[in-house]
Design a protein around this motif. Sequence first.
Motif, PDB file in Angstrom:
ATOM      1  N   GLY A 253       2.974  -4.412  -0.522  1.00  0.00           N
ATOM      2  CA  GLY A 253       3.237  -5.378   0.536  1.00  0.00           C
ATOM      3  C   GLY A 253       4.617  -6.002   0.440  1.00  0.00           C
ATOM      4  N   THR A 254       5.572  -5.216  -0.022  1.00  0.00           N
ATOM      5  CA  THR A 254       6.934  -5.725  -0.196  1.00  0.00           C
ATOM      6  C   THR A 254       7.909  -4.981   0.722  1.00  0.00           C
ATOM      7  OG1 THR A 254       7.098  -4.192  -2.057  1.00  0.00           O
ATOM      8  CG2 THR A 254       6.691  -6.502  -2.582  1.00  0.00           C
ATOM      9  N   GLN A 255       9.010  -5.630   1.030  1.00  0.00           N
ATOM     10  CA  GLN A 255      10.038  -4.958   1.823  1.00  0.00           C
ATOM     11  C   GLN A 255      10.632  -3.798   1.017  1.00  0.00           C
ATOM     12  OE1 GLN A 255      12.863  -7.963   3.136  1.00  0.00           O
ATOM     13  NE2 GLN A 255      11.177  -9.364   3.641  1.00  0.00           N
ATOM     14  N   VAL A 256      10.934  -2.715   1.719  1.00  0.00           N
ATOM     15  CA  VAL A 256      11.501  -1.543   1.042  1.00  0.00           C
ATOM     16  C   VAL A 256      12.704  -1.974   0.214  1.00  0.00           C
ATOM     17  CG1 VAL A 256      12.509   0.746   1.336  1.00  0.00           C
ATOM     18  CG2 VAL A 256      10.792  -0.073   2.954  1.00  0.00           C
ATOM     19  N   ALA A 257      12.718  -1.568  -1.044  1.00  0.00           N
ATOM     20  CA  ALA A 257      13.800  -1.983  -1.943  1.00  0.00           C
ATOM     21  C   ALA A 257      14.315  -0.760  -2.696  1.00  0.00           C
ATOM     22  CB  ALA A 257      13.300  -3.062  -2.895  1.00  0.00           C
ATOM     23  N   PHE A 258      14.923   0.139  -1.941  1.00  0.00           N
ATOM     24  CA  PHE A 258      15.430   1.365  -2.565  1.00  0.00           C
ATOM     25  C   PHE A 258      16.503   1.065  -3.603  1.00  0.00           C
ATOM     26  CE2 PHE A 258      18.887   4.558  -2.408  1.00  0.00           C
ATOM     27  CZ  PHE A 258      18.282   5.500  -3.221  1.00  0.00           C
ATOM     28  N   ASP A 259      17.355   0.077  -3.308  1.00  0.00           N
ATOM     29  CA  ASP A 259      18.441  -0.239  -4.239  1.00  0.00           C
ATOM     30  C   ASP A 259      17.923  -0.697  -5.592  1.00  0.00           C
ATOM     31  OD1 ASP A 259      20.199   0.441  -2.308  1.00  0.00           O
ATOM     32  OD2 ASP A 259      20.644  -1.617  -1.689  1.00  0.00           O
ATOM     33  N   ALA A 260      16.670  -1.132  -5.634  1.00  0.00           N
ATOM     34  CA  ALA A 260      16.111  -1.623  -6.891  1.00  0.00           C
ATOM     35  C   ALA A 260      15.423  -0.524  -7.693  1.00  0.00           C
ATOM     36  CB  ALA A 260      15.127  -2.753  -6.606  1.00  0.00           C
ATOM     37  N   VAL A 261      15.408   0.707  -7.182  1.00  0.00           N
ATOM     38  CA  VAL A 261      14.783   1.808  -7.934  1.00  0.00           C
ATOM     39  C   VAL A 261      15.701   2.203  -9.095  1.00  0.00           C
ATOM     40  CG1 VAL A 261      13.912   4.188  -7.836  1.00  0.00           C
ATOM     41  CG2 VAL A 261      13.639   2.673  -5.846  1.00  0.00           C
ATOM     42  N   GLU A 262      15.169   2.193 -10.312  1.00  0.00           N
ATOM     43  CA  GLU A 262      15.913   2.742 -11.458  1.00  0.00           C
ATOM     44  C   GLU A 262      15.973   4.243 -11.264  1.00  0.00           C
ATOM     45  OE1 GLU A 262      13.417   0.106 -14.570  1.00  0.00           O
ATOM     46  OE2 GLU A 262      14.585   1.720 -15.486  1.00  0.00           O
TER      47      GLU A 262
END
Lengths: 432, 432
Positions: free
Chosen positions: A218-227
């Motif tokens: 249930g979170t906004q897409v956070a691709f930049d936070a993917v390791e």
Amino acid sequence: MSAAPLRIGLAGLGTVGIGVVKIVQRHADLIAARAGRPVVITAVSARDPKKNRDADLSGYAWETDPVALAKRPDVDVFVEVMGGHDGPAKAATEAAIAAGKDVVTANKALLAHHGQALALAAEAAGHVIRFEAAVAGGIPVIKALTEGLAGNKMRRVMGVMNGTCNYILTRMQSAGLPYETVFEEARQLGYLEADPNLDVGGIDAGHKLSLLSSIAFGTQVAFDAVELEGIGNVSIDDIRLADEMGYRIKLLGVAQMTGRGLEQRMTPCLVPAASPLGQLQGGTNMVVLEGDSVGQIVLRGPGAGEGPTASAVMGDVIDLARGLRLPTFGQPAATLAAAVPARSANPTPWYLRMTLLDKPGALAKIATALGDAGVSIDQMRQINSHDAEDDDAIVLFVTHKAAPADVAHAMSSFAATGVLVGAPVAIRIEEV
Amino acid sequence: MSAAPLRIGLAGLGTVGIGVVKIVQRHADLIAARAGRPVVITAVSARDPKKNRDADLSGYAWETDPVALAKRPDVDVFVEVMGGHDGPAKAATEAAIAAGKDVVTANKALLAHHGQALALAAEAAGHVIRFEAAVAGGIPVIKALTEGLAGNKMRRVMGVMNGTCNYILTRMQSAGLPYETVFEEARQLGYLEADPNLDVGGIDAGHKLSLLSSIAFGTQVAFDAVELEGIGNVSIDDIRLADEMGYRIKLLGVAQMTGRGLEQRMTPCLVPAASPLGQLQGGTNMVVLEGDSVGQIVLRGPGAGEGPTASAVMGDVIDLARGLRLPTFGQPAATLAAAVPARSANPTPWYLRMTLLDKPGALAKIATALGDAGVSIDQMRQINSHDAEDDDAIVLFVTHKAAPADVAHAMSSFAATGVLVGAPVAIRIEEV
């Protein structure tokens, strides 16, 4: 069949687009029976109308500009299978939403970068964006997660979701070939994106993971936070050594919500050779969904290709024809929480491989650095390799369970020892 | 959250019913966020209101009669988790439809016997029946097949869908115990239905297969046409011999549409030990869906139990809360074709086991009978077993590919040879 047909505007006539055309043409009756109304293509767009394509497109209106296609009054659903996270795909998707169309897309890059804004726009306009084809090809994983498991608090989502990487890794394993050779094979087979780093850098798989995370937690897409770590540093030595220890190396995505925030990583991992993930061959994808009530669900299937990807697109289209409509990420985009990124912290065993100079005490220095970082050694082996020059030694450690931060600390402290040749490699061991 | 809540009437407070209560109570906020409206239980029914149950039911109205529950004006969705293909479950489901309710059921027996009539009634009334929990427990396979793969002409549906049978077979394998012992263990563990033949006779799994067939092939449920064979004749010798040849024995369902009609069978099969089906342990289920565009999709997960089954029920309930509505079997029941049953005809290798009298020429007579029926022998072995008395010999044949009818013909001709002790066993070998 008296209900009005659902009218598709199809943007993109590459492999997937032609696959969609074939299904719509071949299964018109079947789809009408299931959808309760006919599904038709009214217009298509692609850069070159004259290109020879493996389908009869003569019945469709042509647009060279996908934005024009998106705005056509004879289009109900804009199907975007062009790709690219900016440029025409984005402009046309935005135009479709503004023009009051529903959108079906196979474009993970677009949604990983702009999914939140696009979902907000679509929902404000009372329209929907569906993207089954964007993740894990033909596997209906978006539907399983968004709908089938909607009664679960999700614990973890995992997956091997880039068929090209899995092809390269399994081919290295089975043929004993080095990365560079198999990479070149994959290029010649047309398995690689125009920018191969999208595949082998883990970016494409990371896009997919970030979309699953959004729905699951249930979170906004956070691709930049993917390791993110690709497979370019996985050597044939690593593959061979892992094999000898009963493991396979996979580009594995893991996302889980922790007390510290949302962990998302897409990195090479060692997994047991006998496990379902370990046995995954070639371009096949596998997604593991873990929920508090359901336990573990495993989905396996083709991750790419004309038929499987078109199947996923058509699943979404038929949903819309049936009137099945829900928010892009399973709940209204305005209610998605901002993701608080957390670095992965679960202690696991690690596989460490490095090349040591032929100097007295070299090994002791490394062992000391590991100990100082709180990383204890379970196994150590020195191996011979054609990759090592002169008398340099390739050394392999398997650690006891160690926190990722401690391993990173150890790795960064190796440089100061002055005994390493090149960069050391650390690969997590997942007992999935 | 201003939208009106979706109100559940829950009939049945056994394991699954209590699981549903727990999810509704524990995840009220999560479900409301996903469904766009609250989901509440307003009333419940069970035979004994005084029984101690593992949930707080104090907030719900009580009905001892599920039919009364089904008719309550404060119920939108009738959730039936009582079981049984006749009696109260059927009466209450019919009452719910007549009263204008949607129905969510976990009851495969009810739908296998009365699915067509119930679906017609529901659709005539503008209401829907959903049954994800009826097939393969927590695996969202009904959704995958009905919606996710709706763009495919389905080629084949297969699965291991009775966890109790798979538990018995894998436990025989791993512990080397005879059928009777493990059957008794399963009974004491509460794994068996009140009528164990529903499980070990393959009936429950046959029910599930017939529901998948209907969706996959657009035909009316035809449970009576399923070729059904349980696991009661699978001996520990069979398990051991299969193991030595690299196989496992599974109760495997296969349904496919052929030029001759619809084949449906639920029978013990030998499958490669290293295959995904062969590796399936204990109560886990696996369903394989093959479509003309998607290729092969494999779904694995828990086939029963409180959490997984309740998860499937809640998936359906949340679909309804979201307004996702479609016909029970994927297309209107009135448009489903009557199934034309066909016996399975694909030639496969077969495993044949029999006990021969210690008479000269006994083996020759059997070999001749096989040859006369057109069944040729690939391997033959004589084995020693504590199950064989005196000097009787247990003989195992593996045939080359042979049509089921030819094998059946051979089997029936064995009796006339006068050299057999007891009934011979024939198990199909599936190279899945």
